[in-house]
Design an enzyme around this catalytic site. Structure first.
Site, PDB file in Angstrom:
ATOM      1  N   HIS A 179       0.831  -1.204   0.000  1.00 28.99           N
ATOM      2  CA  HIS A 179       0.000   0.000   0.000  1.00 28.99           C
ATOM      3  C   HIS A 179       0.869   1.259   0.000  1.00 28.99           C
ATOM      4  O   HIS A 179       2.052   1.224   0.348  1.00 28.99           O
ATOM      5  CB  HIS A 179      -0.929  -0.009   1.200  1.00 28.99           C
ATOM      6  CG  HIS A 179      -2.002  -1.054   1.098  1.00 28.99           C
ATOM      7  ND1 HIS A 179      -3.060  -1.139   1.968  1.00 28.99           N
ATOM      8  CD2 HIS A 179      -2.183  -2.064   0.192  1.00 28.99           C
ATOM      9  CE1 HIS A 179      -3.844  -2.147   1.620  1.00 28.99           C
ATOM     10  NE2 HIS A 179      -3.323  -2.726   0.547  1.00 28.99           N
ATOM     11  N   GLU A 182       0.812   4.012   1.907  1.00 28.56           N
ATOM     12  CA  GLU A 182       1.307   4.410   3.227  1.00 28.56           C
ATOM     13  C   GLU A 182       2.437   3.483   3.677  1.00 28.56           C
ATOM     14  O   GLU A 182       3.447   3.925   4.232  1.00 28.56           O
ATOM     15  CB  GLU A 182       0.160   4.362   4.248  1.00 28.56           C
ATOM     16  CG  GLU A 182      -1.027   5.249   3.871  1.00 28.56           C
ATOM     17  CD  GLU A 182      -2.107   4.491   3.127  1.00 28.56           C
ATOM     18  OE1 GLU A 182      -3.280   4.809   3.330  1.00 28.56           O
ATOM     19  OE2 GLU A 182      -1.763   3.575   2.328  1.00 28.56           O
ATOM     20  N   CYS A 205      -5.982   1.543   5.427  1.00 24.63           N
ATOM     21  CA  CYS A 205      -6.577   0.271   5.822  1.00 24.63           C
ATOM     22  C   CYS A 205      -6.063  -0.099   7.215  1.00 24.63           C
ATOM     23  O   CYS A 205      -5.230   0.595   7.802  1.00 24.63           O
ATOM     24  CB  CYS A 205      -6.215  -0.819   4.810  1.00 24.63           C
ATOM     25  SG  CYS A 205      -4.455  -1.270   4.849  1.00 24.63           S
ATOM     26  N   CYS A 247      -2.128  -0.676   7.329  1.00 27.14           N
ATOM     27  CA  CYS A 247      -1.359   0.567   7.283  1.00 27.14           C
ATOM     28  C   CYS A 247      -1.591   1.401   8.545  1.00 27.14           C
ATOM     29  O   CYS A 247      -0.694   2.120   8.987  1.00 27.14           O
ATOM     30  CB  CYS A 247      -1.725   1.363   6.038  1.00 27.14           C
ATOM     31  SG  CYS A 247      -1.130   0.620   4.503  1.00 27.14           S
TER      32      CYS A 247
END
Length: 340
Positions: free
Chosen positions: A261, A263, A289, A292
Site C-alpha cells: 500500500h 502508506e 486500511c 497501514c
C-alpha cells in the site's frame, strides 16, 4: 492567472495582448484552433474562412469547443492571455476553472475602420459601409454556434476604452493589472501536500486502485509512496499480482494481493533511507486500511490527512482514535487567502 481579451474588429485587442505578453503573460488564441482545422483542409485563414469554420466547429462539438481545446494546452504554472473570444459559451468555459478575467477593448466604429484600413489584411473591407455590414454579422446571432460579440461584451469584467493612442491603452491596462493581478489564492498546506500525493498516485502500477501518500515533517516532505508490487517484483499491471489480475471483488482474496500500500511504501522507504518519521504527518489519497493503520501508529506518525474514505476502514478509524492519532479528511478552503 488567465486574462481574456475580446472586442470588435480592430479595437486594439492585439495591442492589449502584446502589452500583457510583455508582463509575463503567455499568449494563446482561440483562433489557433480554427487555423489548425483550416490547415488540415488546405484552406487559407481568411476572415470569411475563419468565421465560417469557427461556426462549424461550434455547431459540431458545442459552442465552447475552441476554449475547451485551448485550455488543455495551458500549463498551470504560468499566466496566460487568451484572445479571439467570440462566443459567450467560450467565456463560461474559461471562467469555470477560476482565476479568469475578461477584458473588453472598446473603440468607435470610425476609429476601428481606419485601423482596419491601416492593417491592410486580405479580406478586410475597403469602405466604411462594408466594414459595418460585415461587423453586423458578428454582433449577435440566433445560431448558438455563431459569433455573438454583444453577448461576450455583456460578460466582460472590465471595459477598456481605446480611442486614443497606445500610451493611453497601456496606462489603462496597467491600472487593471494592478487591481486584478494579485486576487489569486494560494493553496493551503493541506491542499498543497495532497495535490502532490495525487501526482505520486499516478506512478502506481496497481490496476485496481491508484493511491499516493507522502510523509511531511515541519512542512518538508521526507518520503513518498504509491501502491504496487514490491521492489524487484513484476509490476501489478504486467501480471505481477494474481488478485488484481483476476479483478477480484473488493474485500475478497486479500491474502493473494501482492501489492504494497502507498502508506506502507512511504514508511518503508523512510526506513530504507534511514529517515525518522516520528512526529510526522502522513497525507494519503485514501484513508488507511487496518494494516497501514498499525504501521502508522507504530512508526510514531501523529497525524493522518486523507482525501477520500477507504471502503473497509471502520476498524482502522477506531484504532486511530484509541491510539490518540489525529485523523482528518481534507477540507476545501473557504474563499480568502490560504496559509502563509
Amino acid at each position: 492567472m488567465r486574462i481574456g481579451v475580446a472586442g470588435f474588429n480592430a479595437a486594439g485587442k492585439s495591442r492589449a495582448v502584446e502589452f500583457l505578453e510583455g508582463r509575463s503573460f503567455y499568449p494563446v488564441s482561440l483562433s489557433d484552433v480554427i487555423r489548425e482545422d483550416l490547415a488540415r483542409d488546405g484552406l487559407e485563414p481568411t476572415r470569411e474562412h475563419m468565421i465560417e469554420r469557427g461556426r462549424r466547429l461550434r455547431e459540431r462539438f458545442g459552442p465552447a469547443i475552441l476554449a475547451e481545446r485551448v485550455q488543455v494546452r495551458l500549463p498551470l504554472d504560468r499566466n496566460h492571455v487568451i484572445d479571439s473570444i467570440r462566443n459567450p459559451a467560450e467565456v463560461e468555459a474559461l471562467r469555470a476553472l477560476g482565476e479568469f478575467v475578461l477584458l473588453w477593448i472598446e473603440a468607435s466604429p470610425e476609429v476601428r475602420f481606419e485601423r482596419s484600413r491601416g492593417r491592410n489584411r486580405v479580406g478586410d473591407p475597403q469602405t466604411f459601409e462594408e466594414f459595418c455590414e460585415m461587423e453586423g454579422r458578428e454582433l449577435a446571432s440566433g445560431d448558438p454556434a455563431g459569433q455573438q460579440l454583444l453577448a461576450v461584451r455583456d460578460l466582460a469584467d472590465e471595459v477598456i476604452p481605446n480611442d486614443g493612442d497606445l500610451g493611453m491603452l497601456h496606462a489603462r491596462l496597467e491600472q487593471v493589472l494592478k487591481s486584478k493581478l494579485f486576487f489569486r489564492n494560494r493553496p493551503t498546506w493541506d491542499e498543497y501536500f495532497m495535490s502532490i500525493a495525487r501526482v505520486v498516485a499516478s506512478r502506481s502500477n496497481c490496476i485496481k486502485r491508484k493511491v499516493g501518500a507522502l510523509i511531511v515533517s515541519d512542512r518538508r516532505i521526507t518520503a513518498t509512496g504509491y501502491n504496487g508490487t514490491p521492489r524487484g517484483v513484476l509490476n501489478c499491471n504486467e501480471g505481477g499480482c494474481p488478485r488484481c489480475g483476476d479483478v477480484a471483488e473488493s474485500g475478497t482474496r486479500l491474502d493473494e494481493c501482492l501489492c504494497s500500500h502507498a502508506e506502507e511504501n512511504a514508511i518503508t522507504q523512510s526506513a530504507y533511507h534511514g529517515v525518522s518519521v516520528r512526529g510526522s504527518t502522513i497525507y494519503t489519497t485514501f484513508s488507511p486500511c487496518l494494516m497501514c493503520t498499525k504501521m502508522i501508529i507504530n512508526a510514531g506518525i501523529v497525524e493522518v490527512v486523507y482525501d477520500s474514505p477507504f471502503p473497509l476502514a471502520d476498524v482502522a478509524l477506531g484504532l486511530f482514535r484509541e491510539a490518540g492519532i489525529k485523523l482528518r479528511a481534507l477540507e476545501k478552503p473557504a474563499s480568502g487567502s490560504g496559509d502563509q
